[in-house]
Motif scaffolding. Structure first.
Motif, PDB file in Angstrom:
ATOM      1  N   LEU A 149      39.059  22.487 -22.006  1.00 24.69           N
ATOM      2  CA  LEU A 149      39.103  23.361 -20.839  1.00 24.69           C
ATOM      3  C   LEU A 149      37.754  23.463 -20.126  1.00 24.69           C
ATOM      4  N   GLU A 150      36.709  22.865 -20.688  1.00 26.36           N
ATOM      5  CA  GLU A 150      35.372  23.043 -20.119  1.00 26.36           C
ATOM      6  C   GLU A 150      35.244  22.591 -18.661  1.00 26.36           C
ATOM      7  N   PRO A 151      35.810  21.442 -18.252  1.00 21.88           N
ATOM      8  CA  PRO A 151      35.713  21.075 -16.830  1.00 21.88           C
ATOM      9  C   PRO A 151      36.346  22.116 -15.908  1.00 21.88           C
ATOM     10  N   LEU A 152      37.467  22.692 -16.336  1.00 26.09           N
ATOM     11  CA  LEU A 152      38.109  23.731 -15.526  1.00 26.09           C
ATOM     12  C   LEU A 152      37.235  24.971 -15.443  1.00 26.09           C
ATOM     13  N   VAL A 153      36.659  25.390 -16.582  1.00 17.31           N
ATOM     14  CA  VAL A 153      35.803  26.579 -16.595  1.00 17.31           C
ATOM     15  C   VAL A 153      34.568  26.350 -15.732  1.00 17.31           C
ATOM     16  N   ALA A 154      34.006  25.132 -15.784  1.00 17.18           N
ATOM     17  CA  ALA A 154      32.830  24.829 -14.970  1.00 17.18           C
ATOM     18  C   ALA A 154      33.165  24.932 -13.485  1.00 17.18           C
ATOM     19  N   ARG A 155      34.341  24.474 -13.113  1.00 16.92           N
ATOM     20  CA  ARG A 155      34.730  24.551 -11.705  1.00 16.92           C
ATOM     21  C   ARG A 155      34.994  25.992 -11.276  1.00 16.92           C
ATOM     22  N   LEU A 156      35.587  26.782 -12.169  1.00 13.57           N
ATOM     23  CA  LEU A 156      35.789  28.194 -11.853  1.00 13.57           C
ATOM     24  C   LEU A 156      34.447  28.903 -11.689  1.00 13.57           C
ATOM     25  N   HIS A 157      33.481  28.565 -12.568  1.00 14.21           N
ATOM     26  CA  HIS A 157      32.146  29.134 -12.448  1.00 14.21           C
ATOM     27  C   HIS A 157      31.504  28.708 -11.133  1.00 14.21           C
ATOM     28  N   HIS A 214      26.999  24.381 -16.978  1.00 14.24           N
ATOM     29  CA  HIS A 214      28.070  23.930 -17.870  1.00 14.24           C
ATOM     30  C   HIS A 214      28.255  24.982 -18.953  1.00 14.24           C
ATOM     31  N   ILE A 215      29.399  25.623 -18.968  1.00 14.92           N
ATOM     32  CA  ILE A 215      29.692  26.653 -19.957  1.00 14.92           C
ATOM     33  C   ILE A 215      30.440  26.014 -21.124  1.00 14.92           C
ATOM     34  N   LEU A 216      29.839  26.073 -22.308  1.00 12.37           N
ATOM     35  CA  LEU A 216      30.447  25.485 -23.497  1.00 12.37           C
ATOM     36  C   LEU A 216      31.494  26.418 -24.082  1.00 12.37           C
ATOM     37  N   LEU A 217      32.545  25.844 -24.600  1.00  6.01           N
ATOM     38  CA  LEU A 217      33.618  26.585 -25.249  1.00  6.01           C
ATOM     39  C   LEU A 217      33.707  26.177 -26.712  1.00  6.01           C
ATOM     40  N   PRO A 218      34.312  27.011 -27.565  1.00 12.87           N
ATOM     41  CA  PRO A 218      34.500  26.618 -28.972  1.00 12.87           C
ATOM     42  C   PRO A 218      35.295  25.320 -29.071  1.00 12.87           C
ATOM     43  N   GLU A 249      13.768  20.159 -13.620  1.00  9.76           N
ATOM     44  CA  GLU A 249      14.743  19.333 -12.916  1.00  9.76           C
ATOM     45  C   GLU A 249      14.983  18.011 -13.636  1.00  9.76           C
ATOM     46  N   GLU A 250      13.957  17.496 -14.307  1.00 10.87           N
ATOM     47  CA  GLU A 250      14.087  16.223 -15.012  1.00 10.87           C
ATOM     48  C   GLU A 250      14.869  16.431 -16.306  1.00 10.87           C
ATOM     49  N   PRO A 251      16.012  15.771 -16.470  1.00  7.20           N
ATOM     50  CA  PRO A 251      16.830  15.967 -17.679  1.00  7.20           C
ATOM     51  C   PRO A 251      16.066  15.703 -18.967  1.00  7.20           C
ATOM     52  N   GLU A 252      15.130  14.733 -18.939  1.00  5.03           N
ATOM     53  CA  GLU A 252      14.408  14.399 -20.164  1.00  5.03           C
ATOM     54  C   GLU A 252      13.449  15.511 -20.591  1.00  5.03           C
ATOM     55  N   LYS A 253      13.092  16.426 -19.699  1.00  5.61           N
ATOM     56  CA  LYS A 253      12.215  17.547 -20.034  1.00  5.61           C
ATOM     57  C   LYS A 253      12.985  18.841 -20.263  1.00  5.61           C
ATOM     58  N   SER A 254      14.280  18.813 -20.052  1.00  5.85           N
ATOM     59  CA  SER A 254      15.094  20.030 -20.024  1.00  5.85           C
ATOM     60  C   SER A 254      15.033  20.822 -21.327  1.00  5.85           C
ATOM     61  N   LEU A 255      14.924  22.133 -21.210  1.00  5.47           N
ATOM     62  CA  LEU A 255      14.986  23.032 -22.364  1.00  5.47           C
ATOM     63  C   LEU A 255      16.421  23.427 -22.683  1.00  5.47           C
ATOM     64  N   ALA A 256      17.337  23.275 -21.723  1.00  5.56           N
ATOM     65  CA  ALA A 256      18.726  23.689 -21.921  1.00  5.56           C
ATOM     66  C   ALA A 256      19.696  22.525 -22.047  1.00  5.56           C
ATOM     67  N   GLY A 257      19.209  21.297 -21.922  1.00  4.95           N
ATOM     68  CA  GLY A 257      20.069  20.143 -22.124  1.00  4.95           C
ATOM     69  C   GLY A 257      21.243  20.103 -21.174  1.00  4.95           C
ATOM     70  N   GLU A 258      22.423  19.837 -21.713  1.00 13.12           N
ATOM     71  CA  GLU A 258      23.610  19.688 -20.875  1.00 13.12           C
ATOM     72  C   GLU A 258      24.095  21.003 -20.284  1.00 13.12           C
ATOM     73  N   LEU A 259      23.567  22.129 -20.738  1.00 11.71           N
ATOM     74  CA  LEU A 259      23.945  23.401 -20.118  1.00 11.71           C
ATOM     75  C   LEU A 259      23.468  23.458 -18.675  1.00 11.71           C
ATOM     76  N   SER A 260      22.234  23.026 -18.445  1.00 12.07           N
ATOM     77  CA  SER A 260      21.673  23.068 -17.093  1.00 12.07           C
ATOM     78  C   SER A 260      21.783  21.739 -16.355  1.00 12.07           C
ATOM     79  N   HIS A 261      22.119  20.669 -17.086  1.00 16.65           N
ATOM     80  CA  HIS A 261      22.269  19.342 -16.486  1.00 16.65           C
ATOM     81  C   HIS A 261      23.626  18.749 -16.876  1.00 16.65           C
ATOM     82  N   PRO A 262      24.699  19.329 -16.372  1.00 21.87           N
ATOM     83  CA  PRO A 262      26.033  18.830 -16.724  1.00 21.87           C
ATOM     84  C   PRO A 262      26.352  17.521 -16.012  1.00 21.87           C
ATOM     85  N   GLN A 263      27.450  16.922 -16.408  1.00 18.96           N
ATOM     86  CA  GLN A 263      27.904  15.734 -15.703  1.00 18.96           C
ATOM     87  C   GLN A 263      28.150  16.078 -14.242  1.00 18.96           C
TER      88      GLN A 263
END
Length: 335
Positions: A137-145, A127-131, A161-175
């Protein structure tokens, strides 16, 4: 035994540093590794692995804006990024015609995919975050990625793999709705740190057990800089102003690998262009306070060393990824 090409993005030093434990693991398993890349990322890998073969790929030279917004800097860089990816792809094709490579591991280099060879794309940003004004536009950018990494056989995510242990949060575990059609190729491989036990195996003993390392307390504050200019230099100037003339002993590591090895003393502040892992590690272990950008590789290193509670993480202005990682790390560690 297989032959691997490992090639990190040259955008700061984090992409290269997190490839270090991966390369060591491949070597431990008996595989041949060729280093690929450009710029200071290549310099870092060649210093870590001076005996390995290497090949230069397409160079990427980017700069941030000096302001608190990087939107226009990144928009202006888009044509350069596209051209760079095409050139990277062409250079990989030429390399594959010259010799047999069994697997290509690309850390965020978009163009290193090919037919007839296993290709792996490594990223912590599914999940690539935008300003803020551009969040819609984030869903579109995520799909392009996702369309980019769908060209690869596998995607490696250096996080739990477990979201509750994640160091990157929603970046590595997007919707899941953003990436659900690519789930089959996504593999969570756990955090990667150059200070992991695997990365330390080149020392005569485990670093944390070597005489004197854990006891070294030469510096009260250790600041480790990295990232694109001019923001790297701006942070250096800010820290010099903050600590100049104080009583605290400060070590400032500029993160400039291509500078001669020097040590400059300015009162209570010692400035060095760069340090090897074995030089930096005891300084980090002995510090009361650590300052760094909130890059993901830095966070993985500090987590591995158990030093995240000592860290002041300063996001690069206008970079949503680092702003989020600083927020997520504070939230996660304050529980």
């Amino acid at each position: 035994m297989s032959k691997y090409l490992v090639a990190p993005l040259n955008w700061g030093l984090g992409h290269a540093s997190r490839c270090v434990p991966l390369i060591r693991r491949l070597m431990d398993e008996g595989h041949e590794v060729i280093l690929g890349g450009d710029g200071e990322s290549m310099t870092l890998l060649r210093r870590q692995f001076p005996k390995l073969r290497y090949t230069y790929l397409a160079p990427l030279q980017l700069r941030y804006s000096a302001s608190h917004s990087q939107v226009w800097a990144m928009l202006k860089a888009l044509p350069k990024l596209i051209a760079w990816a095409y050139k990277d792809h062409a250079m990989l094709q030429a390399l594959l015609r010259e010799e047999k490579i069994d697997c290509v591991v690309s850390d965020n280099r978009f163009g290193l995919y090919a037919d007839g060879v296993e290709t792996i794309y490594m990223t912590h940003q599914l999940h690539i975050l935008l300003p803020s004004p551009w969040r819609w536009l984030e869903p579109l950018v995520a799909r392009l990625h996702a369309r980019i990494y769908a060209r690869y056989n596998k995607v490696w995510v250096p996080d739990y793999e477990e979201p509750e242990k994640s160091l990157a949060g929603e970046l590595s575990h997007p919707q899941l709705s953003i990436i659900n059609y690519q789930l089959s190729i996504i593999n969570y491989i756990g955090p990667l740190s150059r200070f992991s036990l695997t990365a330390q195996r080149s020392y005569s003993e485990t670093v944390l057990q070597r005489s004197g390392l854990t006891a070294q307390q030469s510096y009260t504050i250790v600041a480790v800089l990295s990232g694109l200019e001019p923001q790297r230099t701006l942070l250096e100037k800010e820290l010099l102003t903050r600590y100049r003339g104080g009583e605290q002993r400060v070590l400032l590591v500029q993160g400039l690998l291509n500078r001669p090895a020097t040590r400059i003393k300015r009162g209570n502040i010692t400035i060095v262009p760069s340090m090897t892992d074995s030089e930096l590690l005891p300084a980090l272990l002995g510090a009361q306070h650590i300052i760094a950008r909130s890059g993901y590789s830095t966070i993985m290193d500090l987590e591995t060393l158990g030093l995240i509670q000592k860290a002041e993480l300063i996001p690069t202005p206008g970079q949503p990824e680092q702003e989020y990682l600083a927020f997520w790390t504070e939230k996660r560690t304050s529980k």
